[in-house]
Design a protein around this motif. Structure first.
Motif: not given
Length: 327
Positions: A13-21, A68-79, A105-112
């Motif tokens: 399971p790749a997890g879930r990112i919730v962007l709270l606005t 924290a100011s995570p990068t996109a890669e950091d967030l994917v890893a955290a999930c 997501a467009g690179s196809g390298r990671l399970a998003m």
């Protein structure tokens, strides 16, 4: 990586990112129930802005928020492993972060992980007026021109903007209508801001709004009270009666601005007299002025706005001139 490891990575399971606005126009802490559910059930809650107005209220409610100011890669890893990470958005919703996630997501390298945009608070209708008030405050304080303006100096702009609004309405131009309404609104906010500085009788935009709200409620007893109105004529009768009670004028002509365009002034006076049931003969005299007065009174009796009628005729004349010029 062997085949088994690769298959495991693909199925984990790749997890879930919730962007709270949240809206800065709504008091901090007033969040939707889905937002509180997401915050309380998240494995991690992150926020890049340590001064974010929501943070004290989230922490008071028992939500642990890491600055924290995570990068996109950091967030994917955290999930990884199916975890849920909530990001309390700052500014315009973290466009740099979402763009980075889109590239990954467009690179196809990671399970998003699943990405969810969750509005935690919503603007009420009219909320952008708060932005206008704030912008006007800053302009009044910092702009060399705006900081020196007075009611008297701005008066001519109010007249100009009103005419431009009427032109947009008569032309049927929706884009111009929206813009000219904004320009008229600016005049209201600008004058209200100047009025706050009066040393003897200050008032604010809230006082202006509060006054018109009270007036509208009082003059619409068929909406906010127990009276009834079935036709536009009934509504007008309510309006005129309550207005008369408020103003307690000695004459039906009191309150008619004499500096308005002549045709409009003549029609307004004729309307006041007719509505009051007064049979007042038009003054007799020679000259174009008296002829125009009679025409304006006639137009009012027939339900025609003489100013609008004359403008329409003038436009037709203008078009005829242009046509002749091009012949």
């Amino acid at each position: 990586m062997n085949t088994t490891s690769a298959r495991t990575a693909e199925t984990a399971p790749a997890g879930r990112i919730v962007l709270l606005t949240t809206s800065h126009r709504v008091a901090p802490g007033l969040l939707s129930w889905p937002a509180w559910q997401a915050l309380r059930s998240a494995d991690r809650v992150l926020c890049a802005d340590g001064a974010h107005p929501q943070l004290p209220y989230l922490r008071e409610a028992g939500v642990t928020v890491a600055e924290a100011s995570p990068t996109a890669e950091d967030l994917v890893a955290a999930c990884a492993g199916g975890r849920t990470v909530v990001v309390v958005a700052t500014g315009e919703g973290e466009p740099v972060l979402t763009d980075g996630l889109a590239r990954l997501a467009g690179s196809g390298r990671l399970a998003m992980p699943e990405l969810e945009l969750l509005p935690a608070s919503y603007d009420l209708p009219g909320a952008r007026l708060l932005d206008l008030v704030q912008v006007m405050d800053r302009i009044r304080a910092e702009c060399p021109w705006s900081s020196r303006q007075t009611h008297q100096g701005l008066a001519k702009y109010g007249i100009e903007e009103a005419y431009e609004l009427v032109e947009a309405i008569e032309d049927g131009d929706r884009h111009e209508l929206r813009e000219e309404l904004g320009d008229v609104l600016l005049q209201v906010v600008f004058h209200s801001r100047i009025a706050e500085e009066d040393p003897e009788e200050p008032f604010s935009i809230d006082d202006v709004a509060g006054g018109i709200v009270a007036k509208l409620i009082h003059r619409h007893p068929h909406v906010f009270g127990e009276e009834s109105a079935e036709t536009p004529e009934d509504v007008k009768e309510h309006w005129l009666r309550t207005k008369a009670e408020e103003k307690r004028r000695a004459s039906v002509t009191d309150g008619v601005p004499v500096h308005q365009p002549g045709l409009a002034l003549a029609a307004k006076l004729a309307s006041r007299a007719r509505t009051a049931g007064l049979q007042v003969p038009l003054p007799r005299g020679e000259g174009i002025g008296y002829e125009l007065l009679a025409l304006a009174a006639r137009a009012e009796t027939e339900g025609v706005d003489p100013e609008a009628a004359l403008r329409a005729a003038a436009r037709a004349y203008r078009d005829a001139i242009r046509k002749t010029e091009g012949a």
